[in-house]
Structure formats: C-alpha cells, structure tokens
Design an enzyme around this catalytic site. Structure first.
Site, PDB file in Angstrom:
ATOM      1  N   GLN A   1      -9.087   2.820  -0.680  1.00 46.83           N
ATOM      2  CA  GLN A   1      -8.680   3.096  -1.716  1.00 46.83           C
ATOM      3  C   GLN A   1      -9.635   3.911  -2.492  1.00 46.83           C
ATOM      4  OE1 GLN A   1      -9.058  -0.658  -4.105  1.00 46.83           O
ATOM      5  NE2 GLN A   1      -7.165  -1.447  -3.388  1.00 46.83           N
TER       6      GLN A   1
ATOM      7  N   ARG B   1       1.356   4.190  -3.079  1.00 47.46           N
ATOM      8  CA  ARG B   1       1.122   5.510  -2.812  1.00 47.46           C
ATOM      9  C   ARG B   1       2.493   6.500  -3.111  1.00 47.46           C
ATOM     10  NH1 ARG B   1      -2.474   2.771  -0.568  1.00 47.46           N
ATOM     11  NH2 ARG B   1      -4.256   3.345   0.446  1.00 47.46           N
TER      12      ARG B   1
ATOM     13  N   SER C   1       1.047  -1.151  -0.065  1.00 44.58           N
ATOM     14  CA  SER C   1      -0.044  -0.045  -0.062  1.00 44.58           C
ATOM     15  C   SER C   1       0.844   1.160  -0.059  1.00 44.58           C
ATOM     16  CB  SER C   1      -0.804   0.128   1.126  1.00 44.58           C
ATOM     17  OG  SER C   1      -1.957  -0.705   0.943  1.00 44.58           O
TER      18      SER C   1
ATOM     19  N   SER D   1     -13.443   2.330   2.677  1.00 48.52           N
ATOM     20  CA  SER D   1     -12.496   1.696   1.693  1.00 48.52           C
ATOM     21  C   SER D   1     -11.285   2.820   1.489  1.00 48.52           C
ATOM     22  CB  SER D   1     -12.981   1.736   0.174  1.00 48.52           C
ATOM     23  OG  SER D   1     -12.361   1.591  -0.870  1.00 48.52           O
TER      24      SER D   1
ATOM     25  N   GLY E   1      -6.147  -3.085  -7.970  1.00 48.95           N
ATOM     26  CA  GLY E   1      -7.319  -2.218  -7.942  1.00 48.95           C
ATOM     27  C   GLY E   1      -6.673  -1.005  -7.424  1.00 48.95           C
TER      28      GLY E   1
ATOM     29  N   ARG F   1      -3.998 -13.933  -2.270  1.00 46.65           N
ATOM     30  CA  ARG F   1      -4.161 -14.043  -0.843  1.00 46.65           C
ATOM     31  C   ARG F   1      -4.823 -15.604  -0.779  1.00 46.65           C
ATOM     32  NH1 ARG F   1      -1.920  -9.488   1.046  1.00 46.65           N
ATOM     33  NH2 ARG F   1      -2.767  -7.773  -0.006  1.00 46.65           N
TER      34      ARG F   1
ATOM     35  N   ASP G   1      -7.720  -7.393   4.281  1.00 48.09           N
ATOM     36  CA  ASP G   1      -6.753  -8.384   3.621  1.00 48.09           C
ATOM     37  C   ASP G   1      -6.456  -9.607   4.321  1.00 48.09           C
ATOM     38  OD1 ASP G   1      -6.758  -6.629   1.474  1.00 48.09           O
ATOM     39  OD2 ASP G   1      -5.167  -5.723   1.922  1.00 48.09           O
TER      40      ASP G   1
END
Ligand code: S3P
Length: 415
Positions: free
Chosen positions: A155, A18, A14, A153, A82, A375, A301
C-alpha cells in the site's frame, strides 16, 4: 463433517482497488470483468465517483471511464479500506484541489504517517490527525525522490508510485522485502514509465491509458481460508478455481507445501497476471515450520489462517517479524492469540514473533470475537468447520469486507 467440492472465489480485492483508482488518472474506458463484489472495493468505487470519476455497471461488469486526472475536490469515505485510503493519498497528492479522507473506527486507528511523511518530502501538502485518519490533502506539484521504506508494504509502495507518475523527475521506491506488485504491473500495462532499479522500482511522470478490458482473477487470499479448511479437516478435498497466482501473493501455498501438504497448483493463464486452480486435500501429517521475515509480505493477509493450520501441525511453528499485523483491521496478533487460545490452541507471542505449538485438538466453548476483522471472522469459521460446529462469533458478517459469499460457499462445501 468434511469439506468437498470446488469454489470460485470473488475477484481479487487488491487488483480491483487498483483498476478502480487508477481510472482517476487515466484516459480511455476499461470494462472490468470479475471486479470484486466486496465492501472494501465498493468503498473504492464510491470514492472514485465522489472524486468525479464515472463508473457504470453492466451485465456483471464494471465500466470505468477514465477521469484523466481532472478530479473534483471532495470528502471521501474510505469505509474499512486501508488500501483505498493509502493509494488515494499518493494519487491525490499531485492533483489540484482539496481532499479529505476518512473511514470507520478501525481505519481511524491505522497508521497513515508512513504514507504522509514520504509524500511530504515529495512536496505534498498532507496532514493527518496525529498520524492517523482523517487525512486532508491540498494538491501540489510533486518532485521525485528516492524512498527506502522501513516496512514492506504494497500500500505504501503503491501510494509513492502513484505520486511518482505525477512528479517532476524520478521516483525510486525500495522495500526491505518484496511485496505484491499489482501496482507495478498495472501501471506498466497502462503505459507508465516504470522499471525495476536498485532492487526496487523507479517511475517517471507518465500519461496513463486504461486497458480496454481487464479480467480480475479470483482472490487467492479468499481461497486461502477454504484451502486450509480442507487441509486440516479429515476427509476433505477442495478446489478453488480461477485464482490469482501472483508470486507476491502465494507465500501461504509455499509454506503449506513445506509443512507437508500436497497442494496442487496448476496455472491456466497469465492475463492480466498468472492465475489458475489450487486444490487441497486433508493432510494428516502437517509438520511445523519457521516462516522468515522475508516471506511475511507474501502471505501477510494469510497469517491468521496459517496460524490455524499450525495448530494442527506436529511441532512448534514460528512466524517471524509479524509486527505489521498489529496495525491491520484489528491487532491481528492479539486476536489470533486470544481467539485461537480460547479454542484450546497453544500459542504465544515473543516480541514480533508468533509461536504455535501443535498438534492440538480445538474445543469450542462459549462465544468468540472477530474484533470486526474479516480475516479473523473467516479464520474462526474455519476453526468451527474443523470442529464440525458453527461457532458463535461476534460480528461474523464483517467477512463481507473481502468475501461477501464466504459463509454460503463454506456451507456448500460442508458434507
Ligand atoms: C494490500 C497490501 C497489504 C495487505 C492488504 C492489501 C494491497 O497491506 O495486507 O490487505 O492491496 O496493497 P500492506 O501494504 O499494509 O502490507
């Protein structure tokens, strides 16, 4: 066969996404250490380059040259990611130019209207294919809005904050439950005018400047598989080193502690976010628990591997309101129920809740399916480790989407 030893998981996925994506809006040069080597983050770096950003690799570091928002119109392949697509939607909505975002078959099934609709209210020109990729964007002048999100979320929140740093006026994003805050932390560190407000985040138009250096902590979501493996496999003890301990990411640790496992967490630093080591040892007396809707974003996750842990706990574990898992890289609820069920686990869904009864000895027979979902593949590998076997899993290699060295690290721990 037990699991013994220590592992340094890959850089956090993550945070790596970014760092890469925000360089498109910022000035300055950032040397990123421990950038995630995973396939998803490779999709992000390729996207950055196709949009006109400059990325160099030097001695294991990734060097990001800020593009200051001067992007080139492009068709971008987001692969399986995503995060790449959704964050780019918010980022590109405010840039002049024409952009097309697409991805693989899994990404093409994932909902994008949840991002496109609030962006449209800000003045963005975004179109989807009946709510899914491919997505096209014509850059426009955006206006700040107040957004109350229907789903927690990170995202979606991040896409709206990235639109907000380019919008005229104030943008406010309020979530039903708190999700990971990597975007907020990194934007603030890059000079954005962002602050907490009304239980959410408000952001104003800002110039961003990259940090000269960024060291990405290890991915706690990658560590999670090996830690749970140690908890459920007799005689095991595993330490994961240098992992991120962002409070929005450690819900699994909290829940496993509640279930009676002695996970040891020691924080060793807080730059750019809290990080440290986490150790797990075999816990023969795990107890079932109820995981509340408000806890799910903090372990979103980790649900597949938590479900595996729950098969070995005494009593019936309930995971509440996990509907979001149906729209991940696969329908993870269906994948968990069918694949762990095929191993002999007793689990079922009721609406958006998942129930897992334990303890149940797992008995491999035949072959298993990852559904192309990293996963799920890693959860099945840990189920195999528990049973002392390597399961036959279709598309097991998809683990590389988040953890390219997963099977090597697992093998090194097996004694
Ligand atoms: C992510 C947020 C989560 C998570 C995903 C990464 C992020 O997705 O499942 O793996 O980096 O912001 P949602 O925002 O859809 O919950």
């Amino acid at each position: 066969m037990s699991l013994q030893g220590s592992v340094t998981p890959p850089g956090d996925k993550s945070i790596s996404h970014r760092a890469g994506l925000f360089s498109l809006l910022a000035s300055g040069i950032c040397r990123v250490a421990n950038f995630s080597p995973c396939a998803d983050c490779a999709s992000t770096l390729a996207a950055v380059e196709s949009l006109g950003g400059k990325v160099e690799r030097e001695g294991g570091e990734v060097i990001l040259h800020g593009a200051q928002g001067k992007l080139i119109s492009a068709a971008v392949d987001c692969g399986n990611s995503g995060t790449t697509m959704r964050l780019l939607m918010g980022l590109l909505a405010g840039r002049p130019g024409s952009y097309a975002l697409d991805g693989d078959a899994s990404l093409r099934r994932r909902p994008m209207a949840r991002v496109a609709d609030p962006l449209t209210r800000m003045g963005a020109k975004v179109s989807t294919s009946e709510g899914r990729p491919p997505v096209t964007i014509e850059g426009a002048q955006l206006t700040g809005q107040r957004h109350e999100l229907a789903v927690a979320s990170a995202q979606l929140k991040s896409a709206l904050l990235l639109a907000g740093v380019q919008a005229v006026g104030e943008t406010l994003v309020i979530e039903p439950h708190l999700s990971r805050d990597h975007t907020e932390r990194l934007l603030a560190a890059m000079g954005a005018d962002i602050a907490q407000a009304e239980g959410g985040w408000r952001v104003r138009q800002s110039d961003l400047e990259q940090l000269p250096r960024l060291r990405v902590p290890g991915d706690v979501s990658a560590a999670a598989f090996l830690l749970v493996g140690a908890l459920i496999t007799p005689g095991s003890r595993v330490t994961t080193l240098g992992v991120g301990l962002n409070p929005g990411r450690v819900g699994l640790i909290t829940v496993l502690q509640r279930m009676g496992s002695k996970l040891e967490v020691s924080q060793e630093g807080d730059e750019p976010e809290p990080w440290g080591r986490v150790s797990a040892a075999y816990a023969p007396e795990l107890k079932a628990t109820e995981v509340l809707a408000s806890e799910i974003p903090l372990l979103v996750d980790e649900v597949p591997i938590l479900a595996l842990a729950a098969t070995q706990a005494q009593g019936t574990t309930v995971l509440r309101s996990i509907g979001e898992l149906r729209v991940k890289e696969s329908d993870r609820i269906a994948a968990i129920v069918t694949q762990l069920g095929a191993l002999g686990a007793r689990l079922w869904e009721e609406g958006d809740d998942l129930f897992i009864a334990g303890p149940t000895p797992l008995k491999p027979q035949g072959s298993y399916d990852s559904y192309g979902d990293h996963r799920i593949a890693m959860t099945l590998a840990m189920a195999g480790a528990l049973c002392g076997q390597t399961l036959e899993v279709a598309d097991a290699a998809c683990a590389g989407v988040s953890y390219p060295d997963f099977y090597r690290d697992l093998e090194a721990l097996q004694q």
